[in-house]
Write a protein that holds these residues in place. Structure first.
Motif, mmCIF file in Angstrom:
data_model
loop_
_atom_site.group_PDB
_atom_site.id
_atom_site.type_symbol
_atom_site.label_atom_id
_atom_site.label_comp_id
_atom_site.label_asym_id
_atom_site.label_seq_id
_atom_site.Cartn_x
_atom_site.Cartn_y
_atom_site.Cartn_z
ATOM 1 N N SER A 60 0.870 -1.173 0.000
ATOM 2 C CA SER A 60 0.000 0.000 0.000
ATOM 3 C C SER A 60 0.900 1.214 0.000
ATOM 4 O O SER A 60 1.604 1.478 0.976
ATOM 5 N N GLY A 61 0.920 1.943 -1.110
ATOM 6 C CA GLY A 61 1.876 3.026 -1.266
ATOM 7 C C GLY A 61 1.357 4.369 -0.799
ATOM 8 O O GLY A 61 0.227 4.517 -0.334
ATOM 9 N N THR A 62 2.204 5.380 -0.955
ATOM 10 C CA THR A 62 1.861 6.724 -0.495
ATOM 11 C C THR A 62 0.824 7.392 -1.391
ATOM 12 O O THR A 62 0.243 8.404 -1.009
ATOM 13 N N ASN A 101 23.977 -4.313 -17.192
ATOM 14 C CA ASN A 101 23.773 -3.386 -16.089
ATOM 15 C C ASN A 101 22.309 -2.964 -16.092
ATOM 16 O O ASN A 101 21.751 -2.631 -17.142
ATOM 17 N N ARG A 102 21.702 -2.958 -14.900
ATOM 18 C CA ARG A 102 20.280 -2.667 -14.820
ATOM 19 C C ARG A 102 19.975 -1.572 -13.805
ATOM 20 O O ARG A 102 20.562 -1.532 -12.716
ATOM 21 N N ILE A 103 19.018 -0.723 -14.175
ATOM 22 C CA ILE A 103 18.413 0.213 -13.231
ATOM 23 C C ILE A 103 16.956 -0.175 -13.094
ATOM 24 O O ILE A 103 16.203 -0.168 -14.076
ATOM 25 N N MET A 104 16.568 -0.554 -11.874
ATOM 26 C CA MET A 104 15.184 -0.909 -11.586
ATOM 27 C C MET A 104 14.499 0.356 -11.084
ATOM 28 O O MET A 104 14.620 0.732 -9.912
ATOM 29 N N LEU A 105 13.815 1.040 -11.989
ATOM 30 C CA LEU A 105 13.205 2.340 -11.693
ATOM 31 C C LEU A 105 11.752 2.150 -11.281
ATOM 32 O O LEU A 105 10.934 1.664 -12.065
ATOM 33 N N ASN A 106 11.436 2.557 -10.069
ATOM 34 C CA ASN A 106 10.062 2.499 -9.582
ATOM 35 C C ASN A 106 9.544 3.923 -9.381
ATOM 36 O O ASN A 106 10.120 4.699 -8.613
ATOM 37 N N ILE A 107 8.472 4.256 -10.083
ATOM 38 C CA ILE A 107 7.897 5.601 -9.965
ATOM 39 C C ILE A 107 6.551 5.486 -9.273
ATOM 40 O O ILE A 107 5.503 5.289 -9.894
ATOM 41 N N GLY A 108 6.584 5.557 -7.944
ATOM 42 C CA GLY A 108 5.372 5.598 -7.150
ATOM 43 C C GLY A 108 5.123 7.028 -6.724
ATOM 44 O O GLY A 108 5.405 7.967 -7.468
ATOM 45 N N GLY A 109 4.597 7.216 -5.515
ATOM 46 C CA GLY A 109 4.464 8.564 -4.995
ATOM 47 C C GLY A 109 5.819 9.254 -4.975
ATOM 48 O O GLY A 109 5.974 10.399 -5.407
ATOM 49 N N ILE A 110 6.813 8.532 -4.479
ATOM 50 C CA ILE A 110 8.208 8.940 -4.542
ATOM 51 C C ILE A 110 8.907 8.050 -5.558
ATOM 52 O O ILE A 110 8.668 6.845 -5.620
ATOM 53 N N ALA A 114 -7.857 -19.842 3.255
ATOM 54 C CA ALA A 114 -6.691 -19.486 4.059
ATOM 55 C C ALA A 114 -5.721 -20.651 4.163
ATOM 56 O O ALA A 114 -4.499 -20.458 4.223
ATOM 57 N N ALA A 115 -6.225 -21.853 4.153
ATOM 58 C CA ALA A 115 -5.370 -23.043 4.261
ATOM 59 C C ALA A 115 -4.459 -23.217 3.051
ATOM 60 O O ALA A 115 -3.443 -23.929 3.121
ATOM 61 N N ASP A 116 -4.795 -22.571 1.944
ATOM 62 C CA ASP A 116 -3.970 -22.669 0.734
ATOM 63 C C ASP A 116 -2.779 -21.724 0.766
ATOM 64 O O ASP A 116 -1.896 -21.802 -0.096
ATOM 65 N N ILE A 117 -2.749 -20.816 1.737
ATOM 66 C CA ILE A 117 -1.719 -19.779 1.803
ATOM 67 C C ILE A 117 -0.808 -20.049 2.996
ATOM 68 O O ILE A 117 -1.277 -20.304 4.109
ATOM 69 N N ASP A 118 0.500 -19.984 2.780
ATOM 70 C CA ASP A 118 1.447 -20.205 3.875
ATOM 71 C C ASP A 118 1.670 -18.947 4.707
ATOM 72 O O ASP A 118 1.691 -19.006 5.942
ATOM 73 N N ILE A 119 1.848 -17.804 4.032
ATOM 74 C CA ILE A 119 2.254 -16.575 4.715
ATOM 75 C C ILE A 119 1.627 -15.372 4.014
ATOM 76 O O ILE A 119 1.499 -15.350 2.790
ATOM 77 N N VAL A 120 1.259 -14.369 4.798
ATOM 78 C CA VAL A 120 0.976 -13.037 4.268
ATOM 79 C C VAL A 120 2.161 -12.137 4.625
ATOM 80 O O VAL A 120 2.604 -12.121 5.781
ATOM 81 N N ALA A 121 2.675 -11.416 3.634
ATOM 82 C CA ALA A 121 3.782 -10.476 3.845
ATOM 83 C C ALA A 121 3.241 -9.068 3.649
ATOM 84 O O ALA A 121 2.925 -8.675 2.525
ATOM 85 N N SER A 122 3.119 -8.315 4.736
ATOM 86 C CA SER A 122 2.437 -7.020 4.688
ATOM 87 C C SER A 122 3.396 -5.859 4.895
ATOM 88 O O SER A 122 4.071 -5.763 5.930
ATOM 89 N N HIS A 123 3.416 -4.954 3.927
ATOM 90 C CA HIS A 123 4.198 -3.732 4.074
ATOM 91 C C HIS A 123 3.552 -2.764 5.054
ATOM 92 O O HIS A 123 4.243 -2.027 5.762
ATOM 93 N N GLY A 124 2.229 -2.762 5.124
ATOM 94 C CA GLY A 124 1.524 -1.779 5.946
ATOM 95 C C GLY A 124 1.363 -0.476 5.186
ATOM 96 O O GLY A 124 1.684 -0.359 4.005
ATOM 97 N N GLN A 125 0.829 0.523 5.887
ATOM 98 C CA GLN A 125 0.577 1.836 5.289
ATOM 99 C C GLN A 125 1.493 2.878 5.916
ATOM 100 O O GLN A 125 1.369 3.200 7.100
ATOM 101 N N THR A 126 2.435 3.381 5.139
ATOM 102 C CA THR A 126 3.308 4.433 5.653
ATOM 103 C C THR A 126 2.490 5.691 5.939
ATOM 104 O O THR A 126 1.728 6.147 5.087
#
Length: 400
Positions: free
Chosen positions: A24-26, A185-194, A105-117
Motif C-alpha cells: 500500500s503506497g503513499t 547493467n540494470r536500473i530498476m526504476l520504480n515511480i510511485g508517490g516517490i 486461508a489453508a492454501d496460503i502459507d504466509i501473508v507479507a504485509s508492508h503496511g501503510q506508511t
C-alpha cells in the motif's frame, strides 16, 4: 516445541511456499495483492506470480489516512485507532481476493504485509541532535493474521532502521535477489508517490549495489489534482499536463531543495515534497498566477528531470545499461517520454520483460523478503558503504 514454531518450521521446509505480498503506497490508490509461489532463497530465489489484483480504496480509507498522513501534528486517538483498522481493512481485502480466486486461508502459507506508511522521518530530514532515523507504518500484523487466519510477517522496515538504515527503500533486497544479471547493467526504476531506483551492476558485486529515493514521482501531481479537480485522484494519461506549458522559473525553484544535493543512497517522502513545497516555490519564483495546466506540466517535468539527473549521475561512466520501470508513474506517457528523450540511446523496458507484472512488483518484493525471513540468511546481502544492513526483516504474527 510450540505448535506455532512447528508450523513455521514446516512452511520453511517446503520446496515451494505460497505467499501473499501486500503493498500500500503513499499514493493511497489501493492495495496491491500478489499471490506468489516461491522456491529457493538468496540469488537462487524463483518466483511465480500466480494471481494479482489492485483493490481500490474507498473514500473513507483515503480520508482517514490523509488525516494523519505526512503530518507532524495529528489526533493521537485517530492515529491509534487506524493501526488495527487498516489491518482489518487489508484482511477484508485479502479474504475478498481469496474468495474470487476460489482459494482458502489453508492454501496460503504466509501473508507479507508492508503496511501503510504515514510518516517517514530519516535523520537527514528532521536534523534533530541525538535522534536517529525513524519511519511509521500502520496495519498491525496481529490483527491482519486474526482477520485472515494466515501467519503474517509485517513491519519490515523497523529492523532496517534498528540496524542503522533509513527504513527505505527496501526494494534493493528483492531487486538484487530477483533481477541481478551478469549479462547487463540494470536500473530498476520504480515511480510511485516517490521515485526510487536500484542500481544492479552486471558484476553482481553486492558492494556496488544500492537503492535510493530520487525525489517526487507522482505525489505532488496527485496532490495537486486532488486539491483542484473534484473527483479526480491523478492526471489520467497526463491529459492535464499535456495541455499546459512548463514554467522554467517555477521548475528552477522546485529544484532548489537541499535533498537533491545529498549523496546516494537517500530517502524522502511527501513530508517534504507536497503542496506547501509547491506554494513556496511559486512564491519564490513569482509564478502564483500560473494556470492549473501549466503547473501540472511543470510538476511533470520536475519529476522527470530529477529522475533523469539521478540516472545520469549513476551511469556517467557506462556505455550501456537498461532501465526496467515499474510503479504508477510508468503509465504516465508524458513523464516516460521526458525520460526517454533525455536518454535517447537507453533501452527503457518494464519488469514484464523479466516475467514480473510491473504493477505487482513492489508487492512481490515483500513476498521475497518474507521468503528470506523463513529460509534465507545463508547468503548475506549487505553493503555497509551504501547503508544496506544485512539483516532479516519481518515480525511474525500467528493466526491464533
Amino acid at each position: 516445541m510450540h505448535s506455532h514454531i512447528q508450523q513455521l518450521y514446516s512452511i520453511a521446509d517446503k520446496p515451494r511456499r505460497t505467499i501473499i505480498g501486500l503493498m500500500s503506497g503513499t499514493s493511497l490508490d489501493g492495495l496491491d495483492v500478489a499471490l506468489c509461489q516461491l522456491s529457493g532463497d538468496g540469488l537462487n530465489t524463483q518466483v511465480e506470480l500466480l494471481r494479482f489484483a489492485t483493490v481500490d480504496y474507498d473514500d473513507n480509507y483515503k480520508q482517514r489516512v490523509k488525516a494523519v498522513f505526512a503530518k507532524r501534528e495529528v489526533d493521537l486517538q485517530a492515529l491509534t485507532l487506524l493501526n488495527p483498522w487498516i489491518a482489518l481493512e487489508h484482511g477484508r481485502i485479502i479474504n475478498q481476493c481469496l474468495a474470487a480466486w476460489q482459494l482458502s486461508a489453508a492454501d496460503i502459507d504466509i501473508v507479507a504485509s508492508h503496511g501503510q506508511t504515514v510518516y517517514h522521518c530519516p535523520k537527514r530530514q528532521h536534523q534533530l541532535a541525538g535522534e536517529g532515523n525513524a519511519t511509521l507504518q500502520l496495519g498491525d500484523g496481529d490483527h491482519l493474521a486474526m482477520a485472515t487466519g494466515i501467519i503474517t510477517l509485517s513491519d519490515f522496515r523497523q529492523k532496517h532502521v534498528a540496524a542503522g538504515g533509513e527504513g527505505a527503500p527496501l526494494a534493493v533486497y528483492g531487486d538484487y535477489l530477483l533481477f541481478s544479471s551478469k549479462d547487463e547493467n540494470r536500473i530498476m526504476l520504480n515511480i510511485g508517490g516517490i521515485a526510487n531506483f536500484t542500481w544492479l551492476p552486471q558484476t553482481l558485486d553486492a558492494e556496488a549495489v544500492f537503492s535510493t529515493d530520487i525525489g517526487p514521482g507522482n505525489t505532488m501531481m496527485d496532490a495537486y489534482v486532488q486539491r483542484h479537480f473534484a473527483g479526480q485522484y491523478y492526471d489520467k494519461d497526463a491529459s492535464l499536463a499535456m495541455a499546459g506549458r512548463v514554467s522554467k522559473p517555477l521548475l528552477d525553484a522546485l529544484k532548489q531543495d537541499s535533498f537533491f544535493g545529498l549523496s546516494f543512497p537517500k530517502t524522502t517522502g511527501p513530508e517534504v515534497f507536497n503542496l506547501p513545497y509547491l506554494a513556496k516555490a511559486q512564491h519564490a519564483s513569482g509564478t502564483t498566477q500560473l494556470s492549473h495546466a501549466d503547473i501540472m506540466a511543470t510538476l511533470n517535468r520536475f519529476s522527470a528531470d530529477m529522475i533523469i539527473a539521478a540516472i545520469q549521475q549513476t551511469t556517467a561512466q557506462l556505455d550501456k545499461f537498461v532501465i526496467y520501470a515499474s510503479g504508477g508513474g510508468m503509465h504516465n506517457p508524458l513523464l516516460m517520454n521526458h525520460i526517454q528523450q533525455a536518454l535517447p540511446g537507453v533501452s527503457i523496458k518494464t519488469t514484464a520483460d523479466l516475467a514480473i507484472n510491473p504493477d505487482a512488483k513492489e508487492a512481490v518484493l515483500f513476498a521475497v523478503l518474507a521468503n528470506e525471513c523463513l529460509v534465507g540468511g545463508k547468503q548475506k546481502f549487505s553493503n555497509a558503504r551504501e547503508g544496506i544492513p544485512g539483516v532479516t526483516m519481518g515480525k511474525v504474527s500467528f493466526a491464533d
